[in-house]
Every structure is written in structure tokens, then in C-alpha cells.
Design an enzyme around this catalytic site. Structure first.
Site, PDB file in Angstrom:
ATOM      1  N   HIS A 250       0.865  -1.584  -0.131  1.00  0.00           N
ATOM      2  CA  HIS A 250      -0.121  -0.236   0.243  1.00  0.00           C
ATOM      3  C   HIS A 250       0.530   1.520   0.535  1.00  0.00           C
ATOM      4  O   HIS A 250       2.054   1.156   0.750  1.00  0.00           O
ATOM      5  CB  HIS A 250      -1.158   0.139   1.475  1.00  0.00           C
ATOM      6  N   GLU A 305      -7.879  -5.476   0.552  1.00  0.00           N
ATOM      7  CA  GLU A 305      -8.793  -5.914  -0.796  1.00  0.00           C
ATOM      8  C   GLU A 305      -8.947  -7.669  -0.112  1.00  0.00           C
ATOM      9  O   GLU A 305      -8.795  -8.408  -1.504  1.00  0.00           O
ATOM     10  CB  GLU A 305      -7.688  -5.802  -2.417  1.00  0.00           C
TER      11      GLU A 305
END
Ligand code: ACO
Length: 359
Positions: A250, A305
Site C-alpha cells: 500500500h 483487498e
């Protein structure tokens, strides 16, 4: 003339003040309008989070019941557009077809635009997923978005645990700082193009596999690995081939994404997910170990996710529709950011560094 050092990913560049949400990447914390995401999901549903995001900015803001009514009426209005949508979107993936659906809405909708947009997305998605084999199911405006979306998909109400899990998912993903799609919405809003146009642009940014397109490939990865004992070899081969591990890494989080735990807990409430969940948790540990081995010092961890994929699989949502479903939740945040941008922001217009030939 070289203007400055190029920062192609805009890492660390601050372009606005926002009162919507804060992503603290060092401590793994997400705050949405003053509340920690864990508290928010435990105490409010999707409509409650939308009301919070729109508070002081748009009709229904701060009033969960008004948001629920507004979205219900908007779902009913959107259903009238479904025949045209289905006729225009044959052969497209669900997220591509949602693009068509949003493009059908005028920026000068008679109904408040945030309701029109956020009400249309679940109606369009359910109808698209049922087509071409089954007729679309008309919305029930008295239900919440999560309840009605599952009902329109299945043709009957889902069990409460499934409705609650979807509601938790939509609330969890409703807003998340200046991610790529939200930034896109704000760039378009900064030109005063209108809310529908801004949200449509955001949807296009969300679609990419590095942003909202990751959860489908997460399941493909789990299927390929098959069993935990094969994970280490699979990951080593993936790094040898330069494959990106979907659901990990991320830009902002340098520790575990807090939304991963919220969603993991939501999956655990669903019947018959225990086996897949413990397999996924074992693979997750293997992936993190492989990331530490192959990318030392990069601080890569699980992102939202990974458990999104597990949750949506348990809800029997087809994997091709995961990104489109993400948009149903995130649209609440996109609208909130568009309002904030329109209220005070200047046109967003950065500079580039010309490296081509000169006359
Ligand atoms: N698997 C393998 N390597 C990775 C991963 C990953 N998932 N993520 C980052 N890296 C590596 C990069 O290859 C890079 O290595 P290098 O320095 O040797 O070249 C290093 O870690 C730094 O990564 P960047 O790509 O510079 O990180 P960036 O902030 O630009 O990208 C992103 C973030 C796009 C999320 C990236 O981590 C990624 O592609 N992850 C997989 C896709 C994914 O799960 N996306 C969903 C994100 S959550 C969301 O958008 C809702």
C-alpha cells in the site's frame, strides 16, 4: 528548463485539507469524520456512514433515516433506466457496464445527485449480474442498500448474517483519504464538471488492478496455491517472474491495513467459511514472509483487498463483479469529496517537466 525533481507517484504530496478521512500509515489507523473505522463499522451501517460523510454538505447529511429514504427513492428511479442499460452493455464486464450506467445519468439530475448516483449503482449492478439469464428484480425502497442489493441479486432476501456482512463491507470501504479514485473525482470536480462526471471518472480509476481491481486476482492466487504447503514455492516462483502479490502492499500503510481485520471479522460471521478463512490466513502469513525475504526493508503488508476477496466470495458475488461492488460502497466517499472540493477547492492543475526537443 528543469522545474523541480519529478515525483511521478505524488508520494507525500499534500494537495488539500480534508475533513472526510485520515489514513495513518505508520500506526495502521483509519479515521472517518472523527471515528475509528472499527467503531464506525460496529455502530453504523452503510447509510449511517454515508450520512456522516455527507453531514453539513448535502441533503440527508447527518440524518441516517433521510439517507435511507433518499437512496431507496433513487433506487426506484434508477430501475427505470435498467432496460436501456442492459441493451447498451452486452459483452462488457460488470465494471465496464457500470461505467455505461453512470454515463446515462445527467449531471443536472432533478433528484439530489448523490442519491441518484449511490442509488443507481446497486440497482444497475444487480440487474447486470442477473442478465442475460434472469430478469432484473425491482428494488424495495424500504430496505437498506446491502439488504436490497442482495435481494435484487438473488430474487429473495438473504439471511441476516449475509446482509450484515455486506453492510459492513460497504461501510468499511466508503472512504479512504486521497486514494487514486478519490483524487480523480476531486480533479474532475475541481473543474466544476459536476458530481456524476466526477464519480464516473473515479470509477474508471478504481477499475485498475493496482487499486480496486485487486480482489478478483487475490482469489485466482489462492486457487492456484491450492494448499498452504505449496505457498512458499508459489511465492518464490512469483517473485522470480516479477509477479505482484495482489492484496499486499500500500502506498500509505506501512503496517497492516486496519480494514483487513474488520473484513476478516465480518467473514468469520458467515456460515461455512472457516476452512477457506484458515487457509487464507496461512497463505497470508506465507505471503508476508515472502515479501520480507524478497523485498527487505520495503514494509509491505496485507491491504483491504485480501479479505475483501474472501468476504465477497462467501457472499457468492461473482469475482468479475468485485470491483463494481467496491464502487457501490466507495461512491459515498467520492460524493463527499466532490462536495468538499466544490466548496472551496481551486482547479487542480499541476506542472510537468518538458523533456522533449526544443525549437
Ligand atoms: N507484491 C510484490 N512486490 C510489491 C508489492 C506486491 N504486492 N507491492 C509493492 N511491491 C514492491 C514493488 O515492486 C517495489 O519494489 P522495488 O522497490 O524493488 O521496485 C516496492 O515494493 C515498492 O512498491 P511500489 O510499487 O513503489 O509501491 P506503490 O506505493 O507505488 O504501490 C501498490 C502501491 C500499487 C498498492 C502496490 O503495493 C501493489 O501493486 N500492490 C498489489 C495490488 C493491490 O493489492 N492493490 C490494492 C491496493 S488497496 C486499494 O487500492 C483499495
Amino acid at each position: 528548463m528543469l522545474l523541480t525533481r519529478v515525483n511521478s507517484g505524488l508520494d507525500g504530496v499534500v494537495v488539500a485539507d480534508t475533513a472526510m478521512s485520515e489514513v495513518d500509515g505508520e500506526s495502521g489507523r483509519l479515521i472517518v469524520r472523527g471515528a475509528a473505522i472499527e467503531t464506525l463499522v460496529a455502530t453504523r451501517g452503510f447509510e449511517g456512514v454515508a450520512a456522516l460523510l455527507w453531514d453539513g454538505q448535502a441533503e440527508g447529511g447527518g440524518d441516517e433515516a433521510a439517507v435511507r429514504r433518499g437512496l431507496g427513492a433513487a433506487r426506484r428511479a434508477a430501475f427505470e433506466r435498467v432496460p436501456r442499460l442492459l441493451a447498451a452493455s452486452a459483452g462488457l464486464t460488470p465494471v465496464e457496464a457500470l461505467r455505461v450506467g453512470l454515463a446515462m445519468l445527467p449531471d443536472a439530475e432533478p433528484m439530489p445527485h448523490h442519491f441518484a448516483v449511490c442509488g443507481a449503482l446497486p440497482v444497475f449492478l444487480a440487474a447486470l449480474l442477473r442478465a442475460p439469464d434472469a430478469a432484473p428484480v425491482a428494488p424495495d425502497p424500504s430496505l437498506t442498500t446491502a439488504q436490497d442489493l442482495l435481494r435484487m441479486l438473488r430474487g429473495r432476501r438473504a439471511e441476516p448474517a449475509f446482509e450484515q456482512a455486506l453492510d459492513a463491507y460497504l461501510a468499511t470501504v466508503a472512504d479512504h483519504g486521497f486514494n487514486a479514485s478519490t483524487f480523480t473525482a476531486r480533479v474532475v470536480a475541481s473543474t466544476r464538471a459536476g458530481l456524476v462526471s466526477s464519480v464516473l471518472a473515479a470509477l474508471c480509476a478504481l477499475k485498475g488492478p493496482l487499486h480496486g481491481g485487486a480482489p478478483g486476482p487475490v482469489l485466482d492466487m489462492l486457487d492456484e496455491i491450492g494448499e498452504p504447503s505449496r505457498a512458499e514455492a508459489w511465492f518464490d516462483a512469483a517473485f522470480a517472474n516479477g509477479t505482484t502479490l495482489m492484496g499486499f502492499g500500500h502506498r500509505i500503510y506501512k503496517v497492516r491495513d486496519p480494514r483487513a481485520d474488520v473484513l476478516k471479522a465480518a467473514v468469520a460471521t458467515l456460515p461455512a467459511t472457516a476452512g477457506r478463512l484458515s487457509f487464507a490466513a496461512a497463505v497470508e502469513q506465507g505471503a508476508i514472509a515472502a515479501l520480507r525475504r524478497h523485498k527487505p526493508g520495503r514494509r509491505l503488508d496485507t491491504n483491504v483487498e485480501y479479505y475483501t476477496a474472501l468476504l465477497l466470495e462467501a457472499l457468492e458475488i461473482p469475482r468479475a463483479a468485485f470491483t463494481a461492488l467496491f464502487a457501490v460502497g466507495r461512491a459515498a466517499g467520492w460524493c463527499a469529496h466532490v462536495f468538499e472540493q466544490e466548496r472551496g477547492g481551486r482547479i487542480i492543475r499541476p506542472q510537468s517537466n518538458y523533456v522533449g526537443p526544443r525549437p
